[in-house]
Design a protein around this motif. Sequence first.
Motif, PDB file in Angstrom:
ATOM      1  N   UNK A   1       0.834  -1.207   0.000  1.00 54.36           N
ATOM      2  CA  UNK A   1       0.000   0.000   0.000  1.00 54.36           C
ATOM      3  C   UNK A   1       0.869   1.257   0.000  1.00 54.36           C
ATOM      4  N   UNK A   2       2.165   1.104   0.228  1.00 57.96           N
ATOM      5  CA  UNK A   2       3.122   2.213   0.189  1.00 57.96           C
ATOM      6  C   UNK A   2       3.798   2.227  -1.183  1.00 57.96           C
ATOM      7  N   UNK A   3       3.702   3.344  -1.898  1.00 54.92           N
ATOM      8  CA  UNK A   3       4.226   3.414  -3.271  1.00 54.92           C
ATOM      9  C   UNK A   3       5.722   3.117  -3.333  1.00 54.92           C
ATOM     10  N   UNK A   4       6.432   3.441  -2.263  1.00 50.58           N
ATOM     11  CA  UNK A   4       7.879   3.177  -2.247  1.00 50.58           C
ATOM     12  C   UNK A   4       8.174   1.687  -2.320  1.00 50.58           C
ATOM     13  N   UNK A   5       7.343   0.891  -1.650  1.00 48.53           N
ATOM     14  CA  UNK A   5       7.524  -0.569  -1.702  1.00 48.53           C
ATOM     15  C   UNK A   5       7.427  -1.055  -3.143  1.00 48.53           C
ATOM     16  N   UNK A   6       6.384  -0.631  -3.866  1.00 47.06           N
ATOM     17  CA  UNK A   6       6.194  -1.088  -5.240  1.00 47.06           C
ATOM     18  C   UNK A   6       7.303  -0.574  -6.144  1.00 47.06           C
ATOM     19  N   UNK A   7       7.756   0.654  -5.893  1.00 46.53           N
ATOM     20  CA  UNK A   7       8.857   1.208  -6.703  1.00 46.53           C
ATOM     21  C   UNK A   7      10.130   0.395  -6.506  1.00 46.53           C
TER      22      UNK A   7
ATOM     23  N   UNK B   1      -3.874   5.454 -19.110  1.00 43.64           N
ATOM     24  CA  UNK B   1      -2.674   5.897 -18.406  1.00 43.64           C
ATOM     25  C   UNK B   1      -1.438   5.484 -19.218  1.00 43.64           C
ATOM     26  N   UNK B   2      -0.331   6.191 -19.013  1.00 40.28           N
ATOM     27  CA  UNK B   2       0.810   5.979 -19.912  1.00 40.28           C
ATOM     28  C   UNK B   2       2.112   5.640 -19.210  1.00 40.28           C
ATOM     29  N   UNK B   3       2.139   5.713 -17.853  1.00 46.12           N
ATOM     30  CA  UNK B   3       3.442   5.570 -17.204  1.00 46.12           C
ATOM     31  C   UNK B   3       3.442   4.501 -16.113  1.00 46.12           C
ATOM     32  N   UNK B   4       4.642   4.038 -15.752  1.00 39.09           N
ATOM     33  CA  UNK B   4       4.746   3.079 -14.643  1.00 39.09           C
ATOM     34  C   UNK B   4       4.419   3.752 -13.320  1.00 39.09           C
ATOM     35  N   UNK B   5       4.593   5.080 -13.250  1.00 35.39           N
ATOM     36  CA  UNK B   5       4.182   5.807 -12.035  1.00 35.39           C
ATOM     37  C   UNK B   5       2.666   5.680 -11.854  1.00 35.39           C
ATOM     38  N   UNK B   6       1.918   5.797 -12.955  1.00 34.69           N
ATOM     39  CA  UNK B   6       0.457   5.582 -12.891  1.00 34.69           C
ATOM     40  C   UNK B   6       0.169   4.175 -12.386  1.00 34.69           C
ATOM     41  N   UNK B   7       0.927   3.201 -12.897  1.00 33.43           N
ATOM     42  CA  UNK B   7       0.725   1.793 -12.520  1.00 33.43           C
ATOM     43  C   UNK B   7       0.970   1.622 -11.025  1.00 33.43           C
ATOM     44  N   UNK B   8       2.071   2.210 -10.531  1.00 35.83           N
ATOM     45  CA  UNK B   8       2.381   2.126  -9.096  1.00 35.83           C
ATOM     46  C   UNK B   8       1.280   2.786  -8.271  1.00 35.83           C
ATOM     47  N   UNK B   9       0.811   3.949  -8.694  1.00 36.05           N
ATOM     48  CA  UNK B   9      -0.218   4.662  -7.922  1.00 36.05           C
ATOM     49  C   UNK B   9      -1.523   3.872  -7.875  1.00 36.05           C
ATOM     50  N   UNK B  10      -1.880   3.270  -9.008  1.00 38.11           N
ATOM     51  CA  UNK B  10      -3.128   2.485  -9.044  1.00 38.11           C
ATOM     52  C   UNK B  10      -2.997   1.231  -8.178  1.00 38.11           C
TER      53      UNK B  10
END
Length: 381
Positions: free
Chosen positions: A136-142, A334-343
Amino acid sequence: MASTKSSMQTPKTTGTFVVPDYYRQFQCKGGECRDSCCVGWTVTIPVRDYFRIHGLEVDKQLRDRIDRAFRVLPNPTPDRYAELVHTYDNDCPIHLKNGACQLHAKKGEEALPTICRLYPRGIRMDYAWEASTANSCEKTLELLMLSPDPLTFETIKMTVPLPQDQVVPIETQEEYHRIRNHVWMLFQNRSMPLFQRVFRVYQWVSSLEEKNSFVEDDEFLSNTETKNVDLFFEIMPVFLRESMGRNPGLVPLGTAILDQLEEFCANDYLEMKEHLAEVVGDSDIWFEKFLMNNLFFRQFPFQEKNATFTEEALSLVGTYLLMRLIALVGMKNKQTTIDFVDIMSKVFGVIVHTRFERNIRLYLQHVEVDSPASLFALLAV
Ligand code: SF4
């Protein structure tokens, strides 16, 4: 007085923990975070944190913020004594606009409520000594997306601001390790597409119930044409809508997805699959790493004391199905991996921190899509 003072001290435990390979690199993004966990989350704190924080010597401005931040619960217990009172814009009164925490900035990490010191870390000291961070933390997924290599584990020595949990019998600890090591082996067998691996884990973990030897039957696995796209897009959006009712944090994303599905047609499914691959590459790799980190964090299949292995296995299938729906439809425009991480971090906010696992399996049982054949047809989508 002496005893009260000691019981207000934050307990500490030192030991060797098994952690995923990204764990050492984890650091909160603070002001860089796009979806701060200081905003919008229901947070409760134990009695010792409440009186310790109110006992701190702080300046008037921070005192005012602390006094506004915590309210004693109507039926307080030692572990759930007070709750965080959000500001009008759903933020923590102690959270500064630059993303920093004023209590942390002025009094150091040790002054924070334990939950704020720990999140997104999950520290386990019962079946095993393990630590990881929540999806649930975006840093983990990044961090998980820094490398396509399968997740590995290592051991580190650390001190955590928690008392040691109740230790479970050694036989149970051994069974815990045996079962999870086999699950990791099945999960990381990249010679099979991920949906087949999820199905294989579902079959194997369910078989633990019957205590009979597990016989791999490839009947399903060999028949990849059984995917049921219509059933998937019929039942999963209904579950998403119900989840939105229980989890306000999911409403913006869920609404966008349900709106997309309003004018959905079968062709869209293939387009969505292609587009997801264009943006994130082989999504099987990221799904595998996200799911595996979540299963490690949740102590799968031992996470719910009253659930059977078969029920936990069904919840795993449900987790994969919701991830799939959210990624396919959520990434449509959506177009970016940042979008993917946020979703994905948003949907894991529900998967990890609510009764999602119980709800999804009850739902699949309710719509009578809990047989191996019907589950495989959904997983194949
Ligand atoms: S969600 Fe993660 S990165 Fe963002 S503020 Fe919370 S702990 Fe830090």
